[in-house]
Design a protein around this motif. Structure first.
Motif, PDB file in Angstrom:
ATOM      1  N   GLY A 160      36.014  51.973  65.942  1.00 42.07           N
ATOM      2  CA  GLY A 160      34.967  50.924  66.458  1.00 42.07           C
ATOM      3  C   GLY A 160      33.824  51.908  66.900  1.00 42.07           C
ATOM      4  O   GLY A 160      32.949  51.396  66.500  1.00 42.07           O
ATOM      5  N   GLY A 161      33.959  53.075  67.381  1.00 41.85           N
ATOM      6  CA  GLY A 161      32.856  53.715  67.913  1.00 41.85           C
ATOM      7  C   GLY A 161      32.154  54.464  66.874  1.00 41.85           C
ATOM      8  O   GLY A 161      30.781  54.268  66.974  1.00 41.85           O
ATOM      9  N   ILE A 162      32.746  54.959  65.944  1.00 38.89           N
ATOM     10  CA  ILE A 162      31.940  55.436  64.610  1.00 38.89           C
ATOM     11  C   ILE A 162      31.218  54.311  63.976  1.00 38.89           C
ATOM     12  O   ILE A 162      30.131  54.459  63.495  1.00 38.89           O
ATOM     13  N   GLY A 163      31.905  53.229  63.862  1.00 37.64           N
ATOM     14  CA  GLY A 163      31.400  52.004  63.176  1.00 37.64           C
ATOM     15  C   GLY A 163      30.038  51.418  63.894  1.00 37.64           C
ATOM     16  O   GLY A 163      28.877  51.096  63.169  1.00 37.64           O
ATOM     17  N   PHE A 164      30.304  51.276  65.318  1.00 35.31           N
ATOM     18  CA  PHE A 164      28.866  50.829  65.883  1.00 35.31           C
ATOM     19  C   PHE A 164      27.617  51.775  65.735  1.00 35.31           C
ATOM     20  O   PHE A 164      26.562  51.479  65.571  1.00 35.31           O
ATOM     21  N   LEU A 165      28.130  53.126  65.749  1.00 30.24           N
ATOM     22  CA  LEU A 165      26.914  54.180  65.967  1.00 30.24           C
ATOM     23  C   LEU A 165      26.351  54.148  64.489  1.00 30.24           C
ATOM     24  O   LEU A 165      25.206  54.280  64.375  1.00 30.24           O
ATOM     25  N   LEU A 166      26.973  54.202  63.340  1.00 29.31           N
ATOM     26  CA  LEU A 166      26.414  54.088  62.097  1.00 29.31           C
ATOM     27  C   LEU A 166      25.901  52.723  61.891  1.00 29.31           C
ATOM     28  O   LEU A 166      24.799  52.961  61.177  1.00 29.31           O
ATOM     29  N   ALA A 167      26.130  51.635  62.395  1.00 27.97           N
ATOM     30  CA  ALA A 167      25.326  50.368  62.386  1.00 27.97           C
ATOM     31  C   ALA A 167      24.366  50.671  63.056  1.00 27.97           C
ATOM     32  O   ALA A 167      22.948  50.271  62.636  1.00 27.97           O
ATOM     33  N   PRO A 183      29.830  51.182  54.398  1.00 27.33           N
ATOM     34  CA  PRO A 183      30.139  50.664  53.042  1.00 27.33           C
ATOM     35  C   PRO A 183      30.788  49.324  53.199  1.00 27.33           C
ATOM     36  O   PRO A 183      30.622  48.676  52.219  1.00 27.33           O
ATOM     37  N   VAL A 184      31.009  48.751  54.480  1.00 26.66           N
ATOM     38  CA  VAL A 184      31.408  47.672  54.307  1.00 26.66           C
ATOM     39  C   VAL A 184      30.662  46.313  54.875  1.00 26.66           C
ATOM     40  O   VAL A 184      30.972  45.266  54.851  1.00 26.66           O
ATOM     41  N   SER A 185      29.496  46.700  55.247  1.00 31.09           N
ATOM     42  CA  SER A 185      28.412  45.859  55.708  1.00 31.09           C
ATOM     43  C   SER A 185      26.940  46.213  55.543  1.00 31.09           C
ATOM     44  O   SER A 185      26.957  47.330  55.164  1.00 31.09           O
ATOM     45  N   ASN A 186      25.951  45.130  55.760  1.00 30.01           N
ATOM     46  CA  ASN A 186      24.614  45.868  55.434  1.00 30.01           C
ATOM     47  C   ASN A 186      23.846  45.649  56.934  1.00 30.01           C
ATOM     48  O   ASN A 186      23.317  44.679  57.226  1.00 30.01           O
TER      49      ASN A 186
END
Length: 188
Positions: A35-42, A54-57
């Protein structure tokens, strides 16, 4: 403290204590890391206008206010995940309880956080043991703890923190320890 090992001569009773290397901690460390890495990358994707996920835009997000909020939550989640992984790596709270008749010694050992008091080790004479106490509290936050009372000290907890053990296991461990030490079992 789920497994107890006793030598053939019954001179040493050793009880391992599970620390932060529990399944629940591994589970939450993985979930918080993802979750943390996903939010940070977003959040970073919305700032740099490059899709890092890779899973969203997340390119359609405006950096202010959505991107900055995602970046903040991503940093917070990543820091929390780092804390969880370090606690697991160092096995905070893990250790053992050792009762040695040959040496006449009780040793309670736990791993702590790095620093001045990295390891916690309490030693007492076996003859100073006064009782073994079982503490059972049920309800929303159940607590099942085994203590040893030592002359001149506070009661020392012997069981792991966080996940209550079964009543049968707690009673068995308490009775075995009281019998080994030759002291009364209280609280049942």
């Amino acid at each position: 403290m789920s497994n107890s090992s006793v030598t053939v001569e019954r001179m040493v009773l050793s009880q391992p204590v599970l620390g932060s290397r529990r399944f629940s901690n591994y589970f939450w460390a993985v979930v918080v890391s993802i979750g943390g890495i996903g939010f940070l990358l977003a959040g970073l994707s919305s700032y740099f206008k490059v899709n890092l996920l890779p899973v969203s835009n997340p390119l359609a997000l405006a950096f202010i206010p959505q991107g900055i909020a995602l970046t903040f939550y991503g940093v917070a989640g990543t820091l929390l995940a780092t804390y969880l992984w370090v606690a697991i790596l160092l096995d905070i709270g893990g250790g053992y309880n050792k009762f040695d008749r040959a040496a006449g010694e009780i040793t309670i050992f736990r791993n702590g956080f790095p620093g001045k008091n990295r390891r916690i080790e309490l030693k007492s004479q076996l003859a100073d043991a006064q009782a073994v106490r079982v503490d059972i509290k049920d309800g929303l936050s159940p607590r099942r703890t085994l203590y040893v009372r030592i002359k001149g000290r506070r009661e020392i907890p012997l069981t792991r923190v966080g996940e209550p053990i079964s009543l049968t296991e707690l009673e068995t461990q308490g009775a075995d320890l009281a019998r080994f030490l030759g002291v009364p079992l209280e609280g049942l």
